[in-house]
Design a protein around this motif. Structure first.
Motif, mmCIF file in Angstrom:
data_model
loop_
_atom_site.group_PDB
_atom_site.id
_atom_site.type_symbol
_atom_site.label_atom_id
_atom_site.label_comp_id
_atom_site.label_asym_id
_atom_site.label_seq_id
_atom_site.Cartn_x
_atom_site.Cartn_y
_atom_site.Cartn_z
ATOM 1 N N ARG A 174 0.873 -1.172 0.000
ATOM 2 C CA ARG A 174 0.000 0.000 0.000
ATOM 3 C C ARG A 174 0.901 1.210 0.000
ATOM 4 O O ARG A 174 1.806 1.321 0.815
ATOM 5 N N MET A 175 0.624 2.098 -0.912
ATOM 6 C CA MET A 175 1.443 3.304 -0.978
ATOM 7 C C MET A 175 0.567 4.515 -0.773
ATOM 8 O O MET A 175 -0.588 4.524 -1.192
ATOM 9 N N THR A 176 1.119 5.527 -0.168
ATOM 10 C CA THR A 176 0.416 6.793 -0.164
ATOM 11 C C THR A 176 1.094 7.712 -1.162
ATOM 12 O O THR A 176 2.295 7.617 -1.391
ATOM 13 N N ALA A 211 7.478 -6.380 6.615
ATOM 14 C CA ALA A 211 7.441 -6.401 8.076
ATOM 15 C C ALA A 211 8.802 -6.038 8.646
ATOM 16 O O ALA A 211 9.829 -6.395 8.088
ATOM 17 N N ARG A 212 8.785 -5.342 9.779
ATOM 18 C CA ARG A 212 9.996 -4.925 10.464
ATOM 19 C C ARG A 212 10.909 -4.071 9.600
ATOM 20 O O ARG A 212 12.126 -4.127 9.705
ATOM 21 N N ARG A 267 13.563 5.156 26.439
ATOM 22 C CA ARG A 267 12.663 4.613 27.460
ATOM 23 C C ARG A 267 11.575 3.757 26.835
ATOM 24 O O ARG A 267 10.665 3.317 27.516
ATOM 25 N N ARG A 268 11.650 3.547 25.548
ATOM 26 C CA ARG A 268 10.557 2.810 24.909
ATOM 27 C C ARG A 268 10.769 1.307 24.974
ATOM 28 O O ARG A 268 9.829 0.548 24.749
ATOM 29 N N GLU A 281 11.162 -2.368 24.469
ATOM 30 C CA GLU A 281 10.805 -3.336 23.438
ATOM 31 C C GLU A 281 9.937 -2.719 22.351
ATOM 32 O O GLU A 281 9.975 -3.147 21.207
ATOM 33 N N GLU A 282 9.151 -1.727 22.740
ATOM 34 C CA GLU A 282 8.216 -1.158 21.768
ATOM 35 C C GLU A 282 8.917 -0.267 20.757
ATOM 36 O O GLU A 282 8.325 0.115 19.750
ATOM 37 N N PHE A 309 -5.402 4.397 5.234
ATOM 38 C CA PHE A 309 -6.014 3.361 4.429
ATOM 39 C C PHE A 309 -7.346 2.919 4.999
ATOM 40 O O PHE A 309 -7.779 1.792 4.774
ATOM 41 N N GLU A 356 2.566 -10.632 13.344
ATOM 42 C CA GLU A 356 3.713 -11.520 13.181
ATOM 43 C C GLU A 356 4.300 -11.828 14.555
ATOM 44 O O GLU A 356 4.110 -11.087 15.522
ATOM 45 N N ILE A 361 5.666 -6.408 19.184
ATOM 46 C CA ILE A 361 5.107 -5.706 20.337
ATOM 47 C C ILE A 361 4.555 -4.385 19.842
ATOM 48 O O ILE A 361 5.261 -3.590 19.226
#
Lengths: 404, 144
Positions: free
Chosen positions: A35-37, A61-62, A174-175, A177-178, B113, B127, B131
């Motif tokens: 998907r592109m904007t 992904a990632r 401070r984030r 893992e997120e 979207f 996936e 997180i």
């Protein structure tokens, strides 16, 4: 002068409005459904500073979101990806591509000049097919050997990873893992590769990546043709067990007319002699480090130039030996018909015969024949026979075979 | 919840049982409102507000629908007084939305979207090892 997009009408004719970005496979990512904007006149091109249509997408992904950085005119001008500025065909930096294809370009760097130049080019380009790069010199004119060797064979998705978290580097992210950024050790700031600049990369100057690639290209093993122009023989080593002469001939005939092909199954090697020097050079260039038969990469070397090497080496290395008694003397020169045993359609051999087996120094009656000289009488064991000296007869072939 | 209680209607029976908890949540909300934004990301500054709002509505919802500890009058009173968010509670009654974090996360109009927030994606559909922490309310997944 802060003006909104809608009120700024300066040279608006030149603003680029496109429907689809020009991107390389790596930048698009591994997901076939993207998907592109699209944002009309979203940013200014980082090269020509004109507003252009910005596309933004996530390449899998990632991965981090990517967007187009330069306008399509600038991209077509150099045949590069709008995002990574690498060549569309080879995925190599512009500097490397231009050096390999020997392209010289003189894009104006001055602001006004550049604007004028791009404007002209834009109008020119709109007349032609939009799917072709504007600069025809960039279209592969027989893929450059160097480029093919330097280019990656598969897309390099690691390039799309998120950037290193700058907070983490300072030790205050401070984030945890997120954090969508990478918590990894950053590259060394003294590393020349850390200092890149999109304009320099576009104009192909001071590109550290290109310099690294060029250094790698220079360090690649090469096979320089020998100075002796009469050498037209290639040594082929590391042959598979059961290769036939026909097979070899089939592989090597494509580069030119073969005068002779000698297969030495014992040593897993062969000698291919071409009728012309250019053919042998062509063959060496095409097959060196590349030809794989039966799962084995063949070793290609040039045949030795015996004329120069032969006598000198002998006088230095070998002790003087008394001649073998009972051998026939030198024969009278053969008739001219025998000297030219080749059919008339083949070009005559070079001035000196290619005696890579060192044969005609031994005054044998049949030069060019493989076997040794059979002595007429069984000699006393103390006598030295050149034909049986392992250091001499055909020694080049055998000596070089094991090291392959 | 309004800062000043305007209605003169006296609260129904049982109000004194839930009042201390609501007062406590109210106090927390005050604190979150006055908390400085320094050191926070732009999105992060509103997360505690959304969280406390959710907690307060959840408290009333649980008392009435799950534990059945308060009367319908008191429940209605809380909704009328905007102590609990009626719209949010309305979503919780729908299947799949039992734990919805906030109304913004199902507002598809605001996205590129026309999609829901990432926190609405079930863990099994994400996936492995991903997180999430949504930008709207800091929710870490409210869809199973």
């Amino acid at each position: 002068m802060a003006v909104s997009k809608s009120t700024n009408t300066y040279n608006r004719q030149n603003w680029e409005d496109s429907d689809f970005p020009i991107l390389c496979q790596t930048c698009l990512g591994d997901n076939p459904y993207i998907r592109m904007t699209k944002e009309k006149y979203g940013k200014e091109c980082k090269i020509c500073c004109r507003p252009f249509t910005v596309f933004r997408w996530c390449p899998g992904a990632r991965m981090r979101f990517k967007k187009t950085e330069i306008c399509q005119t600038c991209s077509k001008l150099k045949n590069v990806c709008q995002t990574c500025l690498l060549d569309l065909e080879y995925g190599l930096p512009i500097q490397v591509r231009d050096a390999a294809l020997k392209i010289q370009d003189d894009l104006p760097r001055n602001e006004v000049n550049k604007e004028y130049y791009i404007q002209n080019l834009d109008s020119q380009m709109s007349k032609f097919d939009a799917t072709q790069p504007s600069n025809m010199a960039l279209k592969s004119k027989g893929a450059s050997d160097l480029l093919v060797r330097l280019a990656r064979t598969a897309p390099y998705y690691k390039r799309n990873r998120p950037h290193v978290c700058s907070f983490w580097v300072k030790g205050e992210c401070r984030r945890g893992e997120e954090c969508p950024y990478r918590h990894e050790k950053p590259t060394d700031p003294d590393d020349p590769l850390a200092d890149q600049n999109i304009r320099d990369r576009y104009y192909g100057v001071n590109d550290p990546v290109a310099e690294k690639l060029m250094r790698r290209a220079a360090a690649m093993p090469a096979l320089p043709p020998p100075e002796d122009r009469t050498v037209t023989t290639l040594y082929i080593g590391n042959l598979p067990e059961n290769i036939t002469e026909e097979e070899l001939r089939g592989h090597f005939y494509q580069y030119g007319e073969i005068r002779s092909l000698t297969l030495v199954p014992r040593a897993q090697c062969a000698f291919v002699q071409y009728t012309t020097r250019s053919a042998s050079e062509h063959a060496a260039e095409k097959t060196f480090n590349r030809l794989v038969i039966g799962g084995k990469r063949l070793t290609i070397k040039w045949g030795k130039s015996q004329g120069r090497q032969g006598p000198n080496d002998k006088s230095e290395t070998l002790p003087a030996l008394e001649p073998v008694p009972g051998l026939p003397g030198t024969l009278p020169p053969p008739p001219p018909a025998f000297l030219h045993p080749f059919p008339p359609q083949m070009p005559p051999p070079p001035n000196r015969p290619n005696d890579f087996f060192n044969l005609h120094h031994y005054a044998g009656p049949a030069w060019g024949a493989w076997g040794g000289v059979a002595p007429p009488i069984p000699p006393p064991p103390a006598l030295h026979y050149p034909s049986q000296d392992p250091a001499r007869l055909g020694a080049h072939a055998h000596a070089s075979a094991p090291q392959t | 919840m309004p800062k000043v209680r305007r209605s003169r209607k006296p609260p129904p029976d049982g109000w004194e049982l839930i009042e201390p908890t609501l007062e406590e949540l109210e106090q927390k909300m005050r604190e979150a409102e006055t908390e400085p934004h320094e050191g926070k990301r732009k999105q992060e500054s509103l997360w505690p507000i959304f969280k406390i709002h959710h907690q307060k509505s959840r408290y009333i919802y649980d008392l009435f629908y799950r534990r059945k500890a308060i009367s319908r009058e008191l429940y209605q009173y809380c909704l009328n007084e905007k102590i609990a968010d009626a719209n949010l509670i309305a979503k919780w009654k729908k299947t799949g939305y039992e734990n919805l974090c906030c109304l913004r996360c199902i507002q598809t109009r605001d996205t590129n979207f026309a999609t829901n927030c990432i926190c609405r994606v079930p863990k099994s559909k994400l996936e492995e090892g991903r997180i999430v922490e949504c930008v709207h309310c800091g929710c870490r997944g409210c869809s199973g």
